[in-house]
Write a protein that holds these residues in place. Structure first.
Motif, PDB file in Angstrom:
ATOM      1  N   MET A   1       7.456  -2.616  -0.300  1.00 28.78           N
ATOM      2  CA  MET A   1       6.263  -1.807  -0.579  1.00 28.78           C
ATOM      3  C   MET A   1       5.018  -2.575  -0.127  1.00 28.78           C
ATOM      4  SD  MET A   1       4.727  -0.528  -4.261  1.00 28.78           S
ATOM      5  CE  MET A   1       6.126   0.517  -4.625  1.00 28.78           C
ATOM      6  N   VAL A   2       4.069  -1.864   0.497  1.00 28.78           N
ATOM      7  CA  VAL A   2       2.838  -2.488   0.932  1.00 28.78           C
ATOM      8  C   VAL A   2       2.048  -2.952  -0.286  1.00 28.78           C
ATOM      9  CG1 VAL A   2       1.517  -0.326   0.934  1.00 28.78           C
ATOM     10  CG2 VAL A   2       0.833  -2.194   2.440  1.00 28.78           C
ATOM     11  N   SER A   3       1.367  -4.077  -0.174  1.00 31.18           N
ATOM     12  CA  SER A   3       0.609  -4.607  -1.304  1.00 31.18           C
ATOM     13  C   SER A   3      -0.579  -3.695  -1.611  1.00 31.18           C
ATOM     14  CB  SER A   3       0.106  -6.014  -1.000  1.00 31.18           C
ATOM     15  OG  SER A   3      -0.930  -5.977  -0.041  1.00 31.18           O
ATOM     16  N   ALA A   4      -1.072  -3.789  -2.847  1.00 29.97           N
ATOM     17  CA  ALA A   4      -2.241  -2.998  -3.235  1.00 29.97           C
ATOM     18  C   ALA A   4      -3.457  -3.392  -2.406  1.00 29.97           C
ATOM     19  CB  ALA A   4      -2.524  -3.191  -4.726  1.00 29.97           C
ATOM     20  N   ALA A   6      -3.530  -4.533   0.681  1.00 31.06           N
ATOM     21  CA  ALA A   6      -3.397  -3.946   2.019  1.00 31.06           C
ATOM     22  C   ALA A   6      -3.692  -2.452   1.990  1.00 31.06           C
ATOM     23  CB  ALA A   6      -1.995  -4.198   2.568  1.00 31.06           C
ATOM     24  N   ALA A   7      -3.236  -1.755   0.959  1.00 29.64           N
ATOM     25  CA  ALA A   7      -3.486  -0.316   0.857  1.00 29.64           C
ATOM     26  C   ALA A   7      -4.981  -0.030   0.683  1.00 29.64           C
ATOM     27  CB  ALA A   7      -2.697   0.268  -0.304  1.00 29.64           C
ATOM     28  N   LEU A   8      -5.659  -0.838  -0.116  1.00 26.95           N
ATOM     29  CA  LEU A   8      -7.090  -0.652  -0.317  1.00 26.95           C
ATOM     30  C   LEU A   8      -7.871  -0.963   0.955  1.00 26.95           C
ATOM     31  CD1 LEU A   8      -7.224  -2.216  -3.864  1.00 26.95           C
ATOM     32  CD2 LEU A   8      -8.033   0.091  -3.328  1.00 26.95           C
ATOM     33  N   GLU A   9      -7.470  -2.013   1.665  1.00 25.33           N
ATOM     34  CA  GLU A   9      -8.156  -2.346   2.914  1.00 25.33           C
ATOM     35  C   GLU A   9      -7.955  -1.255   3.960  1.00 25.33           C
ATOM     36  OE1 GLU A   9      -8.758  -6.941   3.552  1.00 25.33           O
ATOM     37  OE2 GLU A   9      -6.619  -6.488   3.446  1.00 25.33           O
ATOM     38  N   GLU A  10      -6.770  -0.663   3.987  1.00 22.55           N
ATOM     39  CA  GLU A  10      -6.514   0.418   4.938  1.00 22.55           C
ATOM     40  C   GLU A  10      -7.374   1.628   4.608  1.00 22.55           C
ATOM     41  OE1 GLU A  10      -5.139   3.881   6.826  1.00 22.55           O
ATOM     42  OE2 GLU A  10      -4.938   3.596   4.671  1.00 22.55           O
ATOM     43  N   ALA A  11      -7.522   1.949   3.322  1.00 20.78           N
ATOM     44  CA  ALA A  11      -8.351   3.084   2.912  1.00 20.78           C
ATOM     45  C   ALA A  11      -9.821   2.823   3.212  1.00 20.78           C
ATOM     46  CB  ALA A  11      -8.160   3.376   1.424  1.00 20.78           C
ATOM     47  N   TYR A  12     -10.255   1.579   3.144  1.00 16.54           N
ATOM     48  CA  TYR A  12     -11.634   1.230   3.485  1.00 16.54           C
ATOM     49  C   TYR A  12     -11.862   1.355   4.983  1.00 16.54           C
ATOM     50  CZ  TYR A  12     -15.837  -1.667   4.045  1.00 16.54           C
ATOM     51  OH  TYR A  12     -17.088  -2.140   4.364  1.00 16.54           O
ATOM     52  N   ALA A  13     -10.916   0.882   5.774  1.00 20.18           N
ATOM     53  CA  ALA A  13     -11.057   0.943   7.229  1.00 20.18           C
ATOM     54  C   ALA A  13     -11.078   2.382   7.722  1.00 20.18           C
ATOM     55  CB  ALA A  13      -9.907   0.181   7.890  1.00 20.18           C
ATOM     56  N   ARG A  14     -10.350   3.265   7.037  1.00 15.11           N
ATOM     57  CA  ARG A  14     -10.302   4.671   7.443  1.00 15.11           C
ATOM     58  C   ARG A  14     -11.659   5.330   7.269  1.00 15.11           C
ATOM     59  NH1 ARG A  14      -6.249   6.008   4.452  1.00 15.11           N
ATOM     60  NH2 ARG A  14      -7.420   6.952   2.743  1.00 15.11           N
ATOM     61  N   ARG A  15     -12.338   5.057   6.160  1.00 11.91           N
ATOM     62  CA  ARG A  15     -13.702   5.494   5.877  1.00 11.91           C
ATOM     63  C   ARG A  15     -13.879   6.999   6.015  1.00 11.91           C
ATOM     64  NH1 ARG A  15     -17.489   1.699   9.343  1.00 11.91           N
ATOM     65  NH2 ARG A  15     -19.127   2.491   8.016  1.00 11.91           N
ATOM     66  N   ALA A  16     -12.836   7.756   5.694  1.00 11.83           N
ATOM     67  CA  ALA A  16     -12.924   9.212   5.723  1.00 11.83           C
ATOM     68  C   ALA A  16     -11.796   9.789   4.893  1.00 11.83           C
ATOM     69  CB  ALA A  16     -12.851   9.735   7.152  1.00 11.83           C
ATOM     70  N   GLN A  17     -11.973  11.019   4.462  1.00  7.71           N
ATOM     71  CA  GLN A  17     -10.905  11.750   3.796  1.00  7.71           C
ATOM     72  C   GLN A  17     -10.562  12.973   4.632  1.00  7.71           C
ATOM     73  OE1 GLN A  17     -10.988  12.580  -0.376  1.00  7.71           O
ATOM     74  NE2 GLN A  17     -12.380  10.921  -0.854  1.00  7.71           N
ATOM     75  N   GLU A  18      -9.333  13.396   4.543  1.00  9.28           N
ATOM     76  CA  GLU A  18      -8.917  14.576   5.279  1.00  9.28           C
ATOM     77  C   GLU A  18      -9.402  15.833   4.567  1.00  9.28           C
ATOM     78  OE1 GLU A  18      -4.717  14.432   5.765  1.00  9.28           O
ATOM     79  OE2 GLU A  18      -4.758  12.646   7.033  1.00  9.28           O
ATOM     80  N   GLY A  19      -9.687  16.858   5.386  1.00 10.49           N
ATOM     81  CA  GLY A  19     -10.067  18.142   4.815  1.00 10.49           C
ATOM     82  C   GLY A  19     -11.539  18.199   4.449  1.00 10.49           C
ATOM     83  N   PRO A  20     -11.992  19.331   3.926  1.00  9.31           N
ATOM     84  CA  PRO A  20     -13.409  19.502   3.583  1.00  9.31           C
ATOM     85  C   PRO A  20     -13.827  18.607   2.429  1.00  9.31           C
ATOM     86  CG  PRO A  20     -12.122  21.359   2.781  1.00  9.31           C
ATOM     87  CD  PRO A  20     -11.196  20.531   3.636  1.00  9.31           C
ATOM     88  N   VAL A  21     -14.943  17.941   2.606  1.00  8.33           N
ATOM     89  CA  VAL A  21     -15.440  17.032   1.578  1.00  8.33           C
ATOM     90  C   VAL A  21     -16.948  17.188   1.463  1.00  8.33           C
ATOM     91  CG1 VAL A  21     -13.606  15.328   1.963  1.00  8.33           C
ATOM     92  CG2 VAL A  21     -15.760  15.122   3.201  1.00  8.33           C
ATOM     93  N   LEU A 207      -3.460  -4.024  -7.939  1.00  2.00           N
ATOM     94  CA  LEU A 207      -4.002  -5.261  -7.380  1.00  2.00           C
ATOM     95  C   LEU A 207      -4.091  -6.338  -8.453  1.00  2.00           C
ATOM     96  CD1 LEU A 207      -5.377  -6.857  -5.080  1.00  2.00           C
ATOM     97  CD2 LEU A 207      -7.545  -5.814  -5.784  1.00  2.00           C
ATOM     98  N   LEU A 208      -4.557  -5.986  -9.632  1.00  2.00           N
ATOM     99  CA  LEU A 208      -4.648  -6.963 -10.716  1.00  2.00           C
ATOM    100  C   LEU A 208      -3.273  -7.473 -11.125  1.00  2.00           C
ATOM    101  CD1 LEU A 208      -7.415  -5.195 -12.817  1.00  2.00           C
ATOM    102  CD2 LEU A 208      -7.630  -7.409 -11.659  1.00  2.00           C
ATOM    103  N   SER A 209      -2.280  -6.591 -11.097  1.00  3.24           N
ATOM    104  CA  SER A 209      -0.927  -7.020 -11.454  1.00  3.24           C
ATOM    105  C   SER A 209      -0.322  -7.939 -10.400  1.00  3.24           C
ATOM    106  CB  SER A 209      -0.017  -5.798 -11.651  1.00  3.24           C
ATOM    107  OG  SER A 209       0.288  -5.168 -10.421  1.00  3.24           O
TER     108      SER A 209
END
Length: 354
Positions: A1-4, A6-21, A207-209
């Motif tokens: 499983m990807v680390s928390a 890494a998942a948070l950094e990937e979501a930051y790099a994406r800097r967008a959400q799919e669909g209407p926002v 991440l804290l865990s």
């Protein structure tokens, strides 16, 4: 499983959400209300790599380049399917951006710019200001109900955002550890990952865990003051020199770790944002200096760096009081390009002795 992390950094790099926002700009937008309305929301950021000529044309080059870049990206459609943009009156640049969006939508409807809405909260320590803010928050809540056709789930939203704040405060302690368990750039990614609030705090808990598996980061411990950083560019430049940023005083970093709203009411929400945060654009130099001194001690910083972008002069006015309040070396990096850092002064052994 990807680390928390890494998942948070990937979501930051994406800097967008799919669909209407709904996009929002500024530190004063009551994001709890966006969540309560069931809307997906992202905080809009600039991009130092893509230029800002259209934004320069409409806002003028005397406005903070971060705001000019956000307008450019809106004009280019870089944020995808944005239904609306909510703008805070947290600084003059944000206000100018709102007026430009509103006028462009009026005179050039063919551009398809989203509707802009201003949340005009003030921060004077007066009862009349509190009453004014309560009215503005109530109007925003009513507008959201009109946009969505649904009643706000304020209790659930306040609880979710308070939980995120609690977890972010715990994550901030990982960076303050000696040696630091997160870099400044990593904390920026963790705090600003583009995720729905419940997904965000679930990853923060993970991440804290996983904290005992995080790397240790050594180097000169830097506290970064001054202009806000909506991208990681300056953090990466400073930390590439062997430093580690262990604290800062802008709204994308430590100042996002505010206390809880607590009560799920519009009164409590208005009071929370009335108190605000001590950014350079709405706090006195004395208050900023006192905050800097306390924060430097808390994160055990060894060097204080005030970074001030061109056309964002307010942070530089705080520097003399901040330097006088500190017992560590302090350096001022003034008139910096957006997303760039001239680190010549930083490379000196004792850049600004008292």
């Amino acid at each position: 499983m990807v680390s928390a992390l890494a998942a948070l950094e990937e979501a930051y790099a994406r800097r967008a959400q799919e669909g209407p926002v709904v996009g929002y700009v500024g530190a004063d937008v009551p994001v709890e209300l966006l969540t309560a309305a069931g809307l997906r929301a992202i905080r809009l950021t600039g991009d130092p790599e893509s230029g800002s000529e259209p934004g320069d044309r409409y806002l003028g080059r005397g406005v903070d380049p971060a705001a000019r870049s956000v307008l450019t990206r809106l004009l280019d459609g870089a944020f995808g399917d944005l239904h609306r943009v909510v703008v805070a009156h947290d600084c003059e640049a944000s206000l100018r951006l709102f007026y430009a969006l509103r006028e462009l939508r009026r005179v050039e409807p063919g551009r398809g710019l989203p509707e802009a809405y201003l949340v005009d909260l003030l921060h004077l320590p007066h009862r009349t200001t509190a009453r004014y803010n309560r009215r503005r928050v109530g109007e925003f809540a009513a507008r959201l109900e009109a946009w969505t056709g649904r009643e706000l789930d304020l209790a659930g939203a306040v609880a979710a955002h308070d939980e995120r704040r609690r977890l972010l405060a715990a994550v901030a302690e990982l960076r303050r550890a000696v040696p630091a368990r997160l870099t400044g750039r990593q904390f920026l990614a963790v705090a600003n990952a583009v995720l729905p609030v419940t997904e965000h705090f679930a990853l923060l808990a993970r991440l804290l865990s996983e904290a005992d598996r995080l790397d240790e980061h050594t180097g000169r411990r830097v506290f970064l003051s001054g202009s806000a950083h909506d991208t990681p560019h300056v953090y990466e430049a400073i930390e590439a020199e062997g430093h580690v940023i262990v604290g800062e005083d802008h709204s994308f970093g430590d100042l996002a770790v505010t206390g809880p709203v607590g009560t799920a009411s519009l009164d409590a929400l208005a009071e929370h944002y009335h108190r605000g945060i001590l950014t350079a654009h709405r706090a006195t130099p004395g208050a900023r200096a006192a905050y800097a001194a306390a924060a430097v001690r808390r994160c055990r910083a060894e060097l204080f760096v005030a970074y001030c972008r061109e056309s964002d002069e307010a942070p530089a006015w705080d520097f003399p009081a901040q330097r006088a309040a500190l017992d560590i070396p302090a350096v001022l990096l003034e008139h910096q390009e957006y997303g760039r850092a001239d680190l010549t002064a930083l490379r000196k052994e004792d850049p600004c002795p008292k």
